[in-house]
Scaffold this motif. Structure first.
Motif, PDB file in Angstrom:
ATOM      1  N   SER A   1       1.535  -1.302   0.211  1.00  0.00           N
ATOM      2  CA  SER A   1       0.262  -0.256  -0.206  1.00  0.00           C
ATOM      3  C   SER A   1       0.928   1.467  -0.025  1.00  0.00           C
ATOM      4  O   SER A   1       0.635   2.141  -0.539  1.00  0.00           O
ATOM      5  CB  SER A   1      -0.940   0.254   1.394  1.00  0.00           C
ATOM      6  N   LEU A   2       2.022   1.504   0.452  1.00  0.00           N
ATOM      7  CA  LEU A   2       3.023   2.190   0.739  1.00  0.00           C
ATOM      8  C   LEU A   2       3.529   2.493  -0.924  1.00  0.00           C
ATOM      9  O   LEU A   2       3.768   3.799  -1.465  1.00  0.00           O
ATOM     10  CB  LEU A   2       3.918   2.132   1.859  1.00  0.00           C
TER      11      LEU A   2
ATOM     12  N   ALA B   1       0.960   4.127  -3.025  1.00  0.00           N
ATOM     13  CA  ALA B   1       0.754   5.601  -2.844  1.00  0.00           C
ATOM     14  C   ALA B   1       2.528   6.672  -3.454  1.00  0.00           C
ATOM     15  O   ALA B   1       1.877   7.455  -3.403  1.00  0.00           O
ATOM     16  CB  ALA B   1       1.042   5.282  -0.953  1.00  0.00           C
TER      17      ALA B   1
ATOM     18  N   GLU C   1       3.581   4.214   7.813  1.00  0.00           N
ATOM     19  CA  GLU C   1       3.206   3.274   6.945  1.00  0.00           C
ATOM     20  C   GLU C   1       1.888   3.874   5.678  1.00  0.00           C
ATOM     21  O   GLU C   1       1.627   3.067   5.129  1.00  0.00           O
ATOM     22  CB  GLU C   1       2.403   1.989   8.002  1.00  0.00           C
ATOM     23  N   GLU C   2       1.724   5.063   5.985  1.00  0.00           N
ATOM     24  CA  GLU C   2       0.658   5.694   4.643  1.00  0.00           C
ATOM     25  C   GLU C   2       1.902   6.696   4.181  1.00  0.00           C
ATOM     26  O   GLU C   2       2.507   7.595   4.856  1.00  0.00           O
ATOM     27  CB  GLU C   2      -0.438   5.806   5.225  1.00  0.00           C
TER      28      GLU C   2
ATOM     29  N   ASP D   1       1.117  10.810   3.221  1.00  0.00           N
ATOM     30  CA  ASP D   1       0.169  11.755   3.205  1.00  0.00           C
ATOM     31  C   ASP D   1       1.213  13.085   3.345  1.00  0.00           C
ATOM     32  O   ASP D   1       1.849  13.344   3.052  1.00  0.00           O
ATOM     33  CB  ASP D   1      -0.959  11.942   4.665  1.00  0.00           C
TER      34      ASP D   1
ATOM     35  N   GLY E   1      -3.122  11.640   0.485  1.00  0.00           N
ATOM     36  CA  GLY E   1      -3.678  10.995   1.502  1.00  0.00           C
ATOM     37  C   GLY E   1      -4.963  10.613   1.580  1.00  0.00           C
ATOM     38  O   GLY E   1      -5.403   9.936   3.071  1.00  0.00           O
TER      39      GLY E   1
END
Length: 305
Positions: A230-231, A234, A269-270, A272, A301
């Motif tokens: 997922s990262l 992104a 982990e993400e 934004d 994000g």
């Protein structure tokens, strides 16, 4: 049977070495190996031109010999030079021995001794030719990387043509050094100047496109396998936003790899807006790109895209 037996074998070998190529590029590399021709790789910075040469050396088992081009590059830096300090030491040794023995120094004999192979410094092109001497068709060849050839002057193109045409170098004091089995030569260019047409005709050619999202995802998974998918996705999405923005230096794949590594190393982990702003040092290389990048990454994000 070698990794250059067919394009598919080379693709697989390069992927094991951590580098993903298209079938067209794999075919170009196989042809360069079989035909003994240099492969000229052009494209924007950061799309994998230089790393191709490194991966070819790792996959084939041959040594990587790199010539980094720059403005004012001279033949003594690319072909060969004489070890002046070693020559002076040799002269002083002979002078001391002659003084002790009471014998004269013969200039012609001394000149021959000073221009022996032992005093020759092999620069990258000569080194690649010498390392290729006596190799069989299945032996790993040296990979000669002539990096950013467009940074050198026009006269360097002529020097390359002479050296690569017959895979030989003429040294007036020694004679000609050549090889029957040429090294695998990769030339890279960012197109900051036009290369001489004669040099282009001497080479096979491949234009490096920015990989699409699927290919870039595979590349990132190879280089940063510990990062969450997922990262990774992104980062690719954010990088593509930046590529569509009006940046002086949009990020290449090399920068997306660095960005993903930076985020993962910080335990994020993400991706934004705050995390992107904190890690833009891994992506941007120009101060004037900061404002348009901030606009491009707004609402990252979450929110509308």
């Amino acid at each position: 049977m070698t990794i250059f037996s067919d394009p598919r074998s080379l693709e697989q070998a390069l992927e094991r070495a951590g580098h993903i190529v298209t079938s067209e590029l794999a075919t170009a590399c196989v042809l360069a190996h079989r035909l003994g021709k240099p492969l000229l790789c052009e494209g924007v910075p950061g799309v994998g031109k230089t790393s191709l040469a490194r991966a070819l050396a790792r996959a084939s088992g041959g040594p990587l010999i790199r010539l980094q081009c720059h403005d004012g590059l001279e033949s003594s830096q690319a072909l060969y030079d004489w070890d002046f300090a070693k020559q002076i030491l040799h002269v002083r040794t002979i002078e001391a021995a002659s003084t002790v023995a009471g014998e004269p120094i013969y200039a012609l004999r001394l000149d021959d001794e000073l221009h022996d192979r032992a005093f020759l410094l092999a620069r990258p092109i000569l080194q690649a030719i010498e390392d290729s001497q006596g190799l069989g068709s299945d032996d790993p060849r040296p990979v000669l990387l002539i990096d950013e050839v467009d940074r050198a002057g026009d006269e360097f193109d002529a020097l390359l043509l002479e050296a690569l045409a017959d895979w030989s170098i003429s040294i007036p004091e020694l004679g000609t050094i050549s090889t029957e089995t040429p090294p695998l030569v990769i030339l890279t260019s960012n197109r900051t100047r036009d290369l001489h047409d004669a040099l282009r005709r001497r080479c096979l050619y491949h234009w490096f496109e920015q990989p699409d999202a699927a290919a870039e995802s595979r590349i990132l998974s190879l280089h940063v396998p510990q990062a969450e998918s997922s990262l990774r996705e992104a980062v690719i999405d954010a990088a593509n936003r930046l590529r569509r923005a009006d940046l002086i230096k949009p990020p290449g794949t090399a920068e997306t790899i660095d960005w993903l590594r930076a985020l993962h190393s910080l335990g994020l982990e993400e991706l934004d807006e705050p995390s992107a702003a904190a890690t833009l040092s891994a992506v941007l290389k120009e101060a004037d790109d900061l404002d348009p990048a901030g606009s491009a990454l707004r609402s990252l994000g979450g929110g509308s895209r």
